[in-house]
Design a protein around this motif. Structure first.
Motif, PDB file in Angstrom:
ATOM      1  N   CYS A 146     -46.731  39.084 -26.626  1.00 44.58           N
ATOM      2  CA  CYS A 146     -46.866  38.023 -26.011  1.00 44.58           C
ATOM      3  C   CYS A 146     -45.827  37.038 -26.337  1.00 44.58           C
ATOM      4  CB  CYS A 146     -48.407  37.259 -26.228  1.00 44.58           C
ATOM      5  SG  CYS A 146     -48.645  35.600 -25.684  1.00 44.58           S
ATOM      6  N   LYS A 147     -45.332  35.941 -25.688  1.00 44.93           N
ATOM      7  CA  LYS A 147     -44.475  34.981 -26.169  1.00 44.93           C
ATOM      8  C   LYS A 147     -44.676  33.765 -25.459  1.00 44.93           C
ATOM      9  CE  LYS A 147     -40.038  34.428 -24.395  1.00 44.93           C
ATOM     10  NZ  LYS A 147     -38.687  34.739 -24.087  1.00 44.93           N
ATOM     11  N   GLY A 148     -44.557  32.656 -26.253  1.00 43.99           N
ATOM     12  CA  GLY A 148     -44.911  31.417 -25.792  1.00 43.99           C
ATOM     13  C   GLY A 148     -43.547  30.673 -26.161  1.00 43.99           C
ATOM     14  N   THR A 149     -43.034  30.049 -24.854  1.00 47.71           N
ATOM     15  CA  THR A 149     -41.977  29.017 -24.946  1.00 47.71           C
ATOM     16  C   THR A 149     -42.302  27.744 -24.764  1.00 47.71           C
ATOM     17  OG1 THR A 149     -41.032  30.848 -23.909  1.00 47.71           O
ATOM     18  CG2 THR A 149     -39.707  28.849 -23.500  1.00 47.71           C
ATOM     19  N   TRP A 150     -41.669  26.779 -25.694  1.00 47.17           N
ATOM     20  CA  TRP A 150     -41.929  25.539 -25.936  1.00 47.17           C
ATOM     21  C   TRP A 150     -40.748  24.783 -25.571  1.00 47.17           C
ATOM     22  CZ3 TRP A 150     -45.638  28.646 -27.797  1.00 47.17           C
ATOM     23  CH2 TRP A 150     -46.712  28.401 -27.463  1.00 47.17           C
ATOM     24  N   SER A 151     -40.487  23.638 -25.401  1.00 53.96           N
ATOM     25  CA  SER A 151     -39.338  22.977 -25.022  1.00 53.96           C
ATOM     26  C   SER A 151     -38.407  23.030 -26.229  1.00 53.96           C
ATOM     27  CB  SER A 151     -39.259  21.549 -24.896  1.00 53.96           C
ATOM     28  OG  SER A 151     -39.994  20.840 -25.868  1.00 53.96           O
ATOM     29  N   THR A 152     -38.852  22.830 -27.663  1.00 55.40           N
ATOM     30  CA  THR A 152     -37.832  23.244 -28.570  1.00 55.40           C
ATOM     31  C   THR A 152     -37.983  24.460 -29.426  1.00 55.40           C
ATOM     32  OG1 THR A 152     -39.568  22.299 -30.091  1.00 55.40           O
ATOM     33  CG2 THR A 152     -37.812  20.737 -28.980  1.00 55.40           C
ATOM     34  N   TYR A 153     -38.790  25.213 -29.031  1.00 54.17           N
ATOM     35  CA  TYR A 153     -38.817  26.680 -29.744  1.00 54.17           C
ATOM     36  C   TYR A 153     -39.530  27.731 -28.984  1.00 54.17           C
ATOM     37  CZ  TYR A 153     -43.702  25.517 -30.939  1.00 54.17           C
ATOM     38  OH  TYR A 153     -44.986  25.398 -30.984  1.00 54.17           O
ATOM     39  N   GLN A 154     -39.651  28.897 -29.271  1.00 54.47           N
ATOM     40  CA  GLN A 154     -40.397  30.007 -28.713  1.00 54.47           C
ATOM     41  C   GLN A 154     -41.019  30.988 -29.755  1.00 54.47           C
ATOM     42  OE1 GLN A 154     -37.425  31.796 -26.138  1.00 54.47           O
ATOM     43  NE2 GLN A 154     -37.027  33.447 -27.676  1.00 54.47           N
ATOM     44  N   THR A 155     -42.045  31.393 -29.576  1.00 57.83           N
ATOM     45  CA  THR A 155     -42.875  32.401 -30.650  1.00 57.83           C
ATOM     46  C   THR A 155     -43.261  33.878 -29.956  1.00 57.83           C
ATOM     47  OG1 THR A 155     -44.373  32.240 -32.452  1.00 57.83           O
ATOM     48  CG2 THR A 155     -44.974  31.475 -30.259  1.00 57.83           C
ATOM     49  N   TRP A 156     -43.339  34.598 -30.711  1.00 60.63           N
ATOM     50  CA  TRP A 156     -43.644  35.906 -30.487  1.00 60.63           C
ATOM     51  C   TRP A 156     -44.755  36.567 -31.168  1.00 60.63           C
ATOM     52  CZ3 TRP A 156     -41.535  39.114 -26.766  1.00 60.63           C
ATOM     53  CH2 TRP A 156     -40.096  38.963 -26.021  1.00 60.63           C
ATOM     54  N   GLY A 157     -45.844  37.285 -30.848  1.00 62.72           N
ATOM     55  CA  GLY A 157     -46.506  37.801 -31.362  1.00 62.72           C
ATOM     56  C   GLY A 157     -46.434  39.425 -31.866  1.00 62.72           C
ATOM     57  N   GLN A 158     -47.000  39.915 -32.589  1.00 65.69           N
ATOM     58  CA  GLN A 158     -46.872  41.113 -33.464  1.00 65.69           C
ATOM     59  C   GLN A 158     -47.001  42.382 -32.360  1.00 65.69           C
ATOM     60  OE1 GLN A 158     -45.635  41.155 -36.437  1.00 65.69           O
ATOM     61  NE2 GLN A 158     -45.510  39.249 -36.003  1.00 65.69           N
ATOM     62  N   GLY A 159     -47.764  42.148 -31.141  1.00 67.43           N
ATOM     63  CA  GLY A 159     -47.833  43.176 -30.281  1.00 67.43           C
ATOM     64  C   GLY A 159     -49.102  44.097 -30.392  1.00 67.43           C
ATOM     65  N   THR A 160     -49.479  44.688 -29.397  1.00 63.23           N
ATOM     66  CA  THR A 160     -50.813  45.438 -29.228  1.00 63.23           C
ATOM     67  C   THR A 160     -50.314  46.662 -28.157  1.00 63.23           C
ATOM     68  OG1 THR A 160     -53.192  45.589 -28.645  1.00 63.23           O
ATOM     69  CG2 THR A 160     -51.520  44.185 -27.150  1.00 63.23           C
ATOM     70  N   GLN A 161     -50.714  47.775 -29.086  1.00 55.54           N
ATOM     71  CA  GLN A 161     -50.202  48.965 -28.502  1.00 55.54           C
ATOM     72  C   GLN A 161     -51.153  49.529 -27.206  1.00 55.54           C
ATOM     73  OE1 GLN A 161     -47.755  51.542 -29.359  1.00 55.54           O
ATOM     74  NE2 GLN A 161     -48.390  52.406 -27.245  1.00 55.54           N
ATOM     75  N   VAL A 162     -50.553  49.777 -26.106  1.00 54.46           N
ATOM     76  CA  VAL A 162     -51.186  50.453 -24.797  1.00 54.46           C
ATOM     77  C   VAL A 162     -50.581  51.843 -24.501  1.00 54.46           C
ATOM     78  CG1 VAL A 162     -51.490  50.348 -22.498  1.00 54.46           C
ATOM     79  CG2 VAL A 162     -51.602  48.136 -23.785  1.00 54.46           C
ATOM     80  N   THR A 163     -51.645  52.916 -24.504  1.00 52.31           N
ATOM     81  CA  THR A 163     -51.241  54.376 -24.308  1.00 52.31           C
ATOM     82  C   THR A 163     -51.797  54.736 -23.084  1.00 52.31           C
ATOM     83  OG1 THR A 163     -50.781  54.593 -26.793  1.00 52.31           O
ATOM     84  CG2 THR A 163     -50.748  56.732 -25.380  1.00 52.31           C
ATOM     85  N   VAL A 164     -51.174  55.095 -22.160  1.00 51.07           N
ATOM     86  CA  VAL A 164     -51.711  55.493 -20.981  1.00 51.07           C
ATOM     87  C   VAL A 164     -51.576  57.301 -20.957  1.00 51.07           C
ATOM     88  CG1 VAL A 164     -51.741  55.521 -18.315  1.00 51.07           C
ATOM     89  CG2 VAL A 164     -51.260  53.644 -19.610  1.00 51.07           C
TER      90      VAL A 164
END
Length: 115
Positions: free
Chosen positions: A95-113
């Motif tokens: 997941c990534k959030g984008t604000w006017s002055t910065y952006q932030t990422w999460g650590q991720g979650t594994q999806v296996t199909v």
């Protein structure tokens, strides 16, 4: 700065469904975009979907018609509903959030199909 954290990844059979969640530590209402990306083993991270603050959405061609991004501003949460999953959807989803002055990422979650 707002932090985000993903959850909901799992092992699922082809054709199955999963819903990923991305919870923010602060308001997502003020964000420009909330997005989902994914990274498969040995591949570069790729954009999957985005949700704008005005309610617009957009999707990568590879997931269009199968994935749905949505947001609950009251809960500061963004969701990714994934239907008709395919083995090629296997990846770590970010997941990534984008604000006017910065952006932030999460650590991720594994999806296996896989069957």
């Amino acid at each position: 700065q707002v932090q985000v954290m993903e959850s909901g990844g799992d092992l699922v059979q082809p054709g199955g469904s999963l819903r990923l969640s991305c919870v923010a530590s602060g308001s997502i209402f003020s964000s420009d975009f909330m997005s989902w990306y994914r990274q498969a083993p040995g591949k570069e991270r790729e954009w999957v979907a985005l949700s704008t603050s005005k309610g617009g959405t957009n999707y990568a061609d590879s997931v269009k018609g199968r994935f749905t991004i949505s947001r609950d501003n009251a809960k500061n949460t963004v969701y990714l509903q994934m239907n008709n999953l395919k083995p090629e959807d296997t990846a770590v989803y970010y997941c990534k959030g984008t604000w006017s002055t910065y952006q932030t990422w999460g650590q991720g979650t594994q999806v296996t199909v896989s069957s």
